[in-house]
Design a protein around this motif. Structure first.
Motif, PDB file in Angstrom:
ATOM      1  N   MET A   1       0.801  -0.937   0.098  1.00 45.70           N
ATOM      2  CA  MET A   1       0.149  -0.023   0.041  1.00 45.70           C
ATOM      3  C   MET A   1       0.900   1.224   0.063  1.00 45.70           C
ATOM      4  O   MET A   1       1.887   1.375   0.780  1.00 45.70           O
ATOM      5  CB  MET A   1      -0.768   0.003   1.177  1.00 45.70           C
ATOM      6  CG  MET A   1      -1.882   1.236   1.326  1.00 45.70           C
ATOM      7  SD  MET A   1      -3.435   0.866   2.541  1.00 45.70           S
ATOM      8  CE  MET A   1      -2.483   0.864   4.055  1.00 45.70           C
ATOM      9  N   LYS A   2       0.522   2.380  -0.754  1.00 47.64           N
ATOM     10  CA  LYS A   2       1.337   3.401  -0.918  1.00 47.64           C
ATOM     11  C   LYS A   2       0.704   4.547   0.031  1.00 47.64           C
ATOM     12  O   LYS A   2      -0.582   4.761   0.107  1.00 47.64           O
ATOM     13  CB  LYS A   2       0.987   4.151  -2.255  1.00 47.64           C
ATOM     14  CG  LYS A   2       2.039   5.309  -2.444  1.00 47.64           C
ATOM     15  CD  LYS A   2       1.908   5.980  -3.470  1.00 47.64           C
ATOM     16  CE  LYS A   2       2.653   7.265  -3.716  1.00 47.64           C
ATOM     17  NZ  LYS A   2       2.639   7.639  -5.214  1.00 47.64           N
ATOM     18  N   VAL A   3       1.531   4.739   1.016  1.00 51.32           N
ATOM     19  CA  VAL A   3       1.020   5.854   2.300  1.00 51.32           C
ATOM     20  C   VAL A   3       1.730   7.256   1.978  1.00 51.32           C
ATOM     21  O   VAL A   3       2.967   7.228   1.959  1.00 51.32           O
ATOM     22  CB  VAL A   3       1.388   5.089   3.621  1.00 51.32           C
ATOM     23  CG1 VAL A   3       0.646   6.393   4.647  1.00 51.32           C
ATOM     24  CG2 VAL A   3       0.672   3.936   3.692  1.00 51.32           C
ATOM     25  N   HIS A  24       5.001  -0.954   3.746  1.00 51.78           N
ATOM     26  CA  HIS A  24       4.360   0.087   2.768  1.00 51.78           C
ATOM     27  C   HIS A  24       5.424   1.036   2.183  1.00 51.78           C
ATOM     28  O   HIS A  24       6.485   1.132   2.476  1.00 51.78           O
ATOM     29  CB  HIS A  24       3.539   0.888   3.726  1.00 51.78           C
ATOM     30  CG  HIS A  24       2.143   0.429   4.514  1.00 51.78           C
ATOM     31  ND1 HIS A  24       1.429  -0.534   3.990  1.00 51.78           N
ATOM     32  CD2 HIS A  24       2.281   0.204   6.190  1.00 51.78           C
ATOM     33  CE1 HIS A  24       0.731  -1.073   4.860  1.00 51.78           C
ATOM     34  NE2 HIS A  24       1.153  -0.727   5.956  1.00 51.78           N
ATOM     35  N   SER A 400      -2.003  -0.134   9.119  1.00 51.61           N
ATOM     36  CA  SER A 400      -1.962  -1.534   8.417  1.00 51.61           C
ATOM     37  C   SER A 400      -3.088  -2.436   8.855  1.00 51.61           C
ATOM     38  O   SER A 400      -2.868  -3.594   8.403  1.00 51.61           O
ATOM     39  CB  SER A 400      -0.390  -2.230   8.931  1.00 51.61           C
ATOM     40  OG  SER A 400       0.451  -1.306   8.650  1.00 51.61           O
TER      41      SER A 400
END
Length: 422
Positions: A1-3, A24, A400
């Motif tokens: 996942m891109k945070v 991430h 997360s």
């Protein structure tokens, strides 16, 4: 996942570190040219797990009036035409009860104790160095009245299992030998042996460099202009360099979080409380502190950072002004020259101010929002450096979808909605 993390102070960088450790892809955006250049730049240097207490408490309204009347006063309130200030003060006063103090103290100790473990593990894992010391904090009392009134603090410390020592003057000198030169200035002290010291700016920059090595992208020098939302989610962030899109977003902009969050309908009672510091080279090793001494009379911390002394304190409610004011410098100089007159020359000091993001209950805001892919990590007040690693690790777990290691249900912004603050 891109945070996408907005903010590269100590809280934003620790958030990015733990998010990257959780697997991430992380992008950090900040208007400054490098990490740790605002409130994290020259704070008091304390990592004060045992000193984690809300400002709002029983007796504080009366004390605040007394502080405002002092020549070297630790509290300054400017008569601003700012409804946010008066709303924040009203909410803070509402927290000045025994029940509110106990509730807020419990929250703060929970986060601080978690952060104590987190930073110790981070040091062991990375070997990060930041002029840190683990020699405790000494709260120094100049008057017998101050010493006689520590019962409430020690009861709370005992309640939460925080070790402490009540010291006579000789005991204070054992812990801080340079105090032998000013024996008549104090009557005793309260030592918190688990507290630490360190340069938050140095820590932030070195951790950011380590995070970059692990793939975190730092987009420094970009001004955040807007957040776009649709369908109950954040869809992107517009900066001076264009649009940045991710799967999840974190607001960790300190005092500046409030205005940006408001543009997307999130109200948080975080207000800037300006603090000041002096940083000067050690002139006489025998006359300098070995750790942190808290001057209870002026609410000033005098901290050893390598070959430097950091003197930090005062609370000024002046909106977002960072103007350096001579009377605040005089208070810091007074405390330093009273307690460590041989330690360093104030004429060689660098004078600085920063905006501490304070909530009215003292507890940081760490958790989700009405947008399913937006979390907050802000409002740490004077304890951002103390709570950064714990808050960052907690934030990474929440993003997360993992069960956090500590209870976080009462740390999110939702607690204010429950209290009638929408």
């Amino acid at each position: 996942m891109k945070v996408v993390v907005l903010g590269s102070g100590v809280v934003g960088v620790t958030s990015a570190w733990y998010l990257a450790a959780a697997g991430h892809e992380v992008v950090v955006i900040d208007r400054q040219s490098a990490p740790g250049m605002e409130t994290s730049f020259a704070n008091a240097g304390q990592v004060s797990f045992g000193y984690s207490s809300p400002w709002a408490g029983p007796g504080i309204p009366l004390k605040a009036v007394q502080w405002l009347m002092m020549r070297n006063r630790p509290l300054v309130v400017w008569p601003l035409m700012d409804t946010r200030l008066y709303g924040w003060v009203t909410r803070m006063l509402a927290n000045c009860t025994e029940a509110a103090y106990a509730r807020n103290k419990a929250r703060m100790v929970r986060v601080s104790e978690y952060s104590r473990r987190a930073i110790a593990e981070l040091r062991a894992e990375t070997g990060i160095e930041y002029d840190g010391r683990t020699r405790g904090t000494l709260q120094l009392f100049r008057t017998q009245k101050q010493l006689d009134h520590i019962g409430g603090d020690t009861r709370v410390l005992a309640q939460f299992g925080m070790p402490f020592d009540v010291l006579d003057p000789a005991g204070c000198i054992d812990q801080e030998p340079a105090l032998k030169h000013v024996r008549g200035m104090f009557v005793g002290g309260l030592r918190l042996p688990q507290d630490e010291t360190g340069d938050a700016h140095l820590f932030t920059q070195r951790l950011a460099a380590m995070a970059a090595e692990k793939g975190v992208v730092f987009r420094q020098g970009e001004t955040i202009r807007a957040i776009a939302t649709a369908g109950g989610k954040v869809t992107g962030v517009t900066t001076s360099a264009g649009e940045v899109v991710g799967d999840h977003y974190v607001l960790a902009l300190g005092s500046f979080t409030t205005a940006l969050a408001l543009t997307i309908g999130i109200r948080i009672p975080v207000y800037p409380v300006k603090g000041y510091s002096l940083t000067l080279p050690v002139r006489d090793e025998d006359g300098a502190p070995v750790s942190t001494v808290m001057d209870e009379s002026f609410k000033v911390a005098i901290t050893r950072l390598g070959d430097r002394i950091r003197v930090g304190g005062t609370a000024e409610l002046a909106g977002f002004s960072t103007r350096l004011r001579a009377p605040r410098r005089a208070t810091l100089v007074r405390s330093l020259t009273d307690l460590f007159p041989r330690g360093g020359d104030p004429a060689e000091a660098t004078f600085w101010s920063g905006l501490r993001p304070m909530t009215p209950d003292g507890t940081p805001i760490v958790g989700g929002t009405k947008y399913t892919n937006l979390h907050l990590n802000t409002g740490h007040g004077t304890l951002g450096w103390t709570m950064a690693c714990g808050s960052g690790r907690l934030l990474a777990d929440l993003v997360s979808g993992r069960v956090p290691e500590i209870d976080s249900a009462d740390l999110s912004v939702a607690r204010y909605a429950l209290a009638g603050i929408d």
